[in-house]
Motif scaffolding. Structure first.
Motif, PDB file in Angstrom:
ATOM      1  N   MET A 191      11.494  13.956  13.189  1.00 40.73           N
ATOM      2  CA  MET A 191      11.117  14.817  12.066  1.00 40.73           C
ATOM      3  C   MET A 191       9.800  14.347  11.455  1.00 40.73           C
ATOM      4  SD  MET A 191      14.506  16.047  10.009  1.00 40.73           S
ATOM      5  CE  MET A 191      15.038  14.426   9.467  1.00 40.73           C
ATOM      6  N   ARG A 192       9.562  13.042  11.491  1.00 41.65           N
ATOM      7  CA  ARG A 192       8.293  12.515  10.969  1.00 41.65           C
ATOM      8  C   ARG A 192       7.128  12.976  11.847  1.00 41.65           C
ATOM      9  NH1 ARG A 192       6.437   8.849   7.284  1.00 41.65           N
ATOM     10  NH2 ARG A 192       4.876   7.312   7.906  1.00 41.65           N
ATOM     11  N   HIS A 193       7.336  12.967  13.151  1.00 40.74           N
ATOM     12  CA  HIS A 193       6.323  13.502  14.067  1.00 40.74           C
ATOM     13  C   HIS A 193       6.129  15.001  13.821  1.00 40.74           C
ATOM     14  CE1 HIS A 193       5.852  10.068  16.957  1.00 40.74           C
ATOM     15  NE2 HIS A 193       6.986   9.713  16.382  1.00 40.74           N
ATOM     16  N   SER A 194       7.245  15.699  13.616  1.00 42.39           N
ATOM     17  CA  SER A 194       7.177  17.144  13.383  1.00 42.39           C
ATOM     18  C   SER A 194       6.425  17.455  12.101  1.00 42.39           C
ATOM     19  CB  SER A 194       8.591  17.736  13.311  1.00 42.39           C
ATOM     20  OG  SER A 194       9.295  17.534  14.520  1.00 42.39           O
ATOM     21  N   CYS A 195       6.651  16.644  11.078  1.00 42.28           N
ATOM     22  CA  CYS A 195       5.986  16.840   9.790  1.00 42.28           C
ATOM     23  C   CYS A 195       4.469  16.766   9.941  1.00 42.28           C
ATOM     24  CB  CYS A 195       6.472  15.782   8.799  1.00 42.28           C
ATOM     25  SG  CYS A 195       5.514  15.698   7.264  1.00 42.28           S
ATOM     26  N   ILE A 196       4.001  15.706  10.558  1.00 44.96           N
ATOM     27  CA  ILE A 196       2.553  15.512  10.705  1.00 44.96           C
ATOM     28  C   ILE A 196       1.952  16.616  11.563  1.00 44.96           C
ATOM     29  CG2 ILE A 196       0.823  13.970  11.738  1.00 44.96           C
ATOM     30  CD1 ILE A 196       2.617  11.631  10.772  1.00 44.96           C
ATOM     31  N   VAL A 237      -3.058  14.434   5.293  1.00 43.69           N
ATOM     32  CA  VAL A 237      -1.831  14.186   6.057  1.00 43.69           C
ATOM     33  C   VAL A 237      -1.626  12.684   6.234  1.00 43.69           C
ATOM     34  CG1 VAL A 237      -0.636  14.607   8.238  1.00 43.69           C
ATOM     35  CG2 VAL A 237      -2.047  16.405   7.231  1.00 43.69           C
ATOM     36  N   GLN A 238      -2.710  11.961   6.422  1.00 43.87           N
ATOM     37  CA  GLN A 238      -2.631  10.496   6.522  1.00 43.87           C
ATOM     38  C   GLN A 238      -2.029   9.914   5.247  1.00 43.87           C
ATOM     39  OE1 GLN A 238      -6.453   8.585   6.912  1.00 43.87           O
ATOM     40  NE2 GLN A 238      -5.604   6.534   6.731  1.00 43.87           N
ATOM     41  N   ARG A 239      -2.442  10.439   4.109  1.00 43.91           N
ATOM     42  CA  ARG A 239      -1.889   9.943   2.843  1.00 43.91           C
ATOM     43  C   ARG A 239      -0.411  10.313   2.722  1.00 43.91           C
ATOM     44  NH1 ARG A 239      -4.061  10.718  -3.410  1.00 43.91           N
ATOM     45  NH2 ARG A 239      -2.111  10.067  -4.392  1.00 43.91           N
ATOM     46  N   LEU A 240      -0.062  11.536   3.122  1.00 40.48           N
ATOM     47  CA  LEU A 240       1.340  11.948   3.069  1.00 40.48           C
ATOM     48  C   LEU A 240       2.206  11.023   3.924  1.00 40.48           C
ATOM     49  CD1 LEU A 240       3.393  14.171   2.136  1.00 40.48           C
ATOM     50  CD2 LEU A 240       2.942  15.292   4.327  1.00 40.48           C
ATOM     51  N   LYS A 290       0.828  -1.205   0.000  1.00 37.37           N
ATOM     52  CA  LYS A 290       0.000   0.000   0.000  1.00 37.37           C
ATOM     53  C   LYS A 290       0.862   1.256   0.000  1.00 37.37           C
ATOM     54  CE  LYS A 290      -3.481   2.467   2.750  1.00 37.37           C
ATOM     55  NZ  LYS A 290      -4.352   2.776   1.618  1.00 37.37           N
ATOM     56  N   GLU A 291       1.965   1.216   0.762  1.00 39.79           N
ATOM     57  CA  GLU A 291       2.823   2.394   0.829  1.00 39.79           C
ATOM     58  C   GLU A 291       3.449   2.696  -0.526  1.00 39.79           C
ATOM     59  OE1 GLU A 291       5.550   3.038   3.879  1.00 39.79           O
ATOM     60  OE2 GLU A 291       4.047   2.989   5.459  1.00 39.79           O
ATOM     61  N   HIS A 292       3.674   1.657  -1.318  1.00 41.55           N
ATOM     62  CA  HIS A 292       4.232   1.885  -2.652  1.00 41.55           C
ATOM     63  C   HIS A 292       3.152   2.340  -3.626  1.00 41.55           C
ATOM     64  CE1 HIS A 292       6.710   1.356  -6.230  1.00 41.55           C
ATOM     65  NE2 HIS A 292       5.681   0.735  -6.767  1.00 41.55           N
ATOM     66  N   ASP A 293       1.959   1.787  -3.481  1.00 38.34           N
ATOM     67  CA  ASP A 293       0.880   2.070  -4.426  1.00 38.34           C
ATOM     68  C   ASP A 293       0.236   3.433  -4.201  1.00 38.34           C
ATOM     69  OD1 ASP A 293       1.256  -0.314  -5.680  1.00 38.34           O
ATOM     70  OD2 ASP A 293      -0.330  -1.375  -4.600  1.00 38.34           O
ATOM     71  N   THR A 294       0.621   4.124  -3.130  1.00 39.67           N
ATOM     72  CA  THR A 294       0.028   5.423  -2.825  1.00 39.67           C
ATOM     73  C   THR A 294       1.058   6.525  -3.044  1.00 39.67           C
ATOM     74  OG1 THR A 294      -1.345   4.358  -1.131  1.00 39.67           O
ATOM     75  CG2 THR A 294      -1.214   6.759  -1.084  1.00 39.67           C
ATOM     76  N   PRO A 295       1.121   7.110  -4.247  1.00 39.96           N
ATOM     77  CA  PRO A 295       2.068   8.213  -4.462  1.00 39.96           C
ATOM     78  C   PRO A 295       1.670   9.421  -3.623  1.00 39.96           C
ATOM     79  CG  PRO A 295       0.596   7.981  -6.345  1.00 39.96           C
ATOM     80  CD  PRO A 295       0.315   6.820  -5.439  1.00 39.96           C
ATOM     81  N   ILE A 296       2.656  10.123  -3.124  1.00 43.34           N
ATOM     82  CA  ILE A 296       2.381  11.281  -2.273  1.00 43.34           C
ATOM     83  C   ILE A 296       2.848  12.554  -2.965  1.00 43.34           C
ATOM     84  CG2 ILE A 296       2.423  10.013  -0.100  1.00 43.34           C
ATOM     85  CD1 ILE A 296       5.323  10.876   0.277  1.00 43.34           C
ATOM     86  N   ALA A 297       2.105  13.617  -2.749  1.00 40.80           N
ATOM     87  CA  ALA A 297       2.441  14.899  -3.362  1.00 40.80           C
ATOM     88  C   ALA A 297       3.754  15.428  -2.793  1.00 40.80           C
ATOM     89  CB  ALA A 297       1.317  15.901  -3.111  1.00 40.80           C
ATOM     90  N   ILE A 298       4.567  16.005  -3.659  1.00 38.72           N
ATOM     91  CA  ILE A 298       5.800  16.651  -3.212  1.00 38.72           C
ATOM     92  C   ILE A 298       5.461  18.106  -2.890  1.00 38.72           C
ATOM     93  CG2 ILE A 298       8.128  17.350  -3.862  1.00 38.72           C
ATOM     94  CD1 ILE A 298       8.227  14.941  -5.732  1.00 38.72           C
ATOM     95  N   PRO A 299       5.528  18.513  -1.620  1.00 42.01           N
ATOM     96  CA  PRO A 299       5.169  19.892  -1.258  1.00 42.01           C
ATOM     97  C   PRO A 299       6.028  20.915  -1.992  1.00 42.01           C
ATOM     98  CG  PRO A 299       5.354  18.502   0.699  1.00 42.01           C
ATOM     99  CD  PRO A 299       5.906  17.711  -0.445  1.00 42.01           C
TER     100      PRO A 299
END
Length: 286
Positions: free
Chosen positions: A238-243, A257-260, A176-185
């Motif tokens: 940093m992952r916690h900070s991002c969310i 944010v869940q998708r990111l 699932k993590e591979h199949d879900t592309p995430i937007a590049i901010p």
């Protein structure tokens, strides 16, 4: 209640789950299900008191949390497949030291800019920005390749599931993590544009070959953060900070944010979210 044995249920569950997991995750599920089967004889044993004893029997906090996640998913599957009548809530018992370990620290964007002001290494600056604004794990940053950048540079697809020609292919935590592309901010888009231009398609975009080396380099820079961040801030924070940043400061819908973060469940995303008093006050001061 199912008439099937716990061992058969376990095999059926792992067969079902293996369709969605990368190899390293499959091993973790196999190990924890064996751990459960060694301590439970039948489906009647899948009760709160017994499961809590199994979950908290041994291991570090990280081990117990993983064991709980696997068992909870198994219970959820059993209920869904009508092998059990209702779910069972489980709990990880934390020692005093483990409670201290879970004291997660996050930095906001202002603190990020203060940190970057003291970083002279351009590559480290890029990595910190990517970690903060995209929440990529350190292993993902180390293995990040131009081939992951898709849709004309607007999205990132994490993982090498279709790049078996690589000797050091990287497997995301799940299919699932591979199949879900995430937007590049937009704040880090130039970093990826430059990486695509200057790096071979399957080359490592950020130049590091080792997770541990990058963690050490980042740790030396995190020491410049104000207290108490400088004492305990780690690369994973940093992952916690991002969310927390996207939810607190930018008011991005939690579903996005869940998708990111590439979390299967919103509950997981919310565990990474740390409320900010200033943002909370601003939300009700309009």
């Amino acid at each position: 209640m199912s008439n099937l044995s716990l061992e058969i249920l376990s095999k059926n569950y792992l067969k079902y789950k293996s369709r969605y997991l990368a190899e390293n995750s499959k091993r973790a599920y196999d190990q924890n299900m064996r751990f459960l089967l060694d301590r439970c004889d039948s489906i009647d044993d899948l009760k709160r008191k017994k499961l809590n004893k199994v979950i908290n029997e041994s291991g570090r906090l990280k081990t117990k949390n993983l064991r709980k996640a696997v068992i909870d998913n198994f219970i959820e599957w059993c209920v869904k497949e009508k092998h059990m009548e209702e779910p069972v809530e489980t709990e990880v018992y934390k020692t005093r030291a483990e409670k201290h370990e879970t004291n997660i620290l996050t930095m906001n964007e202002r603190q990020l800019q203060m940190l970057l002001a003291g970083v002279n290494n351009g590559l480290i600056r890029d990595i910190i920005n990517v970690g903060f604004y995209m929440g990529l794990r350190i292993s993902e940053i180390v293995h990040c390749r131009p081939a992951w950048v898709v849709n004309d540079g607007h999205f990132l697809r994490v993982g090498d599931l279709y790049m078996w020609n690589l000797e050091d292919e990287f497997h995301p935590k799940s299919q699932k993590e591979h199949d879900t592309p995430i937007a590049i901010p937009s704040k880090v888009k130039r970093i990826f544009e430059r990486g695509v231009r200057t790096t071979e398609k399957y080359g490592r975009m950020f130049g590091y070959n080792s997770d541990s080396t990058l963690r050490q380099h980042l740790k030396s820079h995190f020491a410049a953060l104000p207290k108490p961040l400088c004492d305990n801030f780690t690369a994973h924070h940093m992952r916690h900070s991002c969310i927390s940043y996207w939810l607190n400061e930018q008011r991005v819908p939690v579903q996005e944010v869940q998708r990111l973060a590439r979390h299967a469940r919103m509950e997981t995303t919310m565990r990474y979210y740390h409320p900010d008093n200033e943002a909370h006050l601003d939300a009700f001061s309009g």
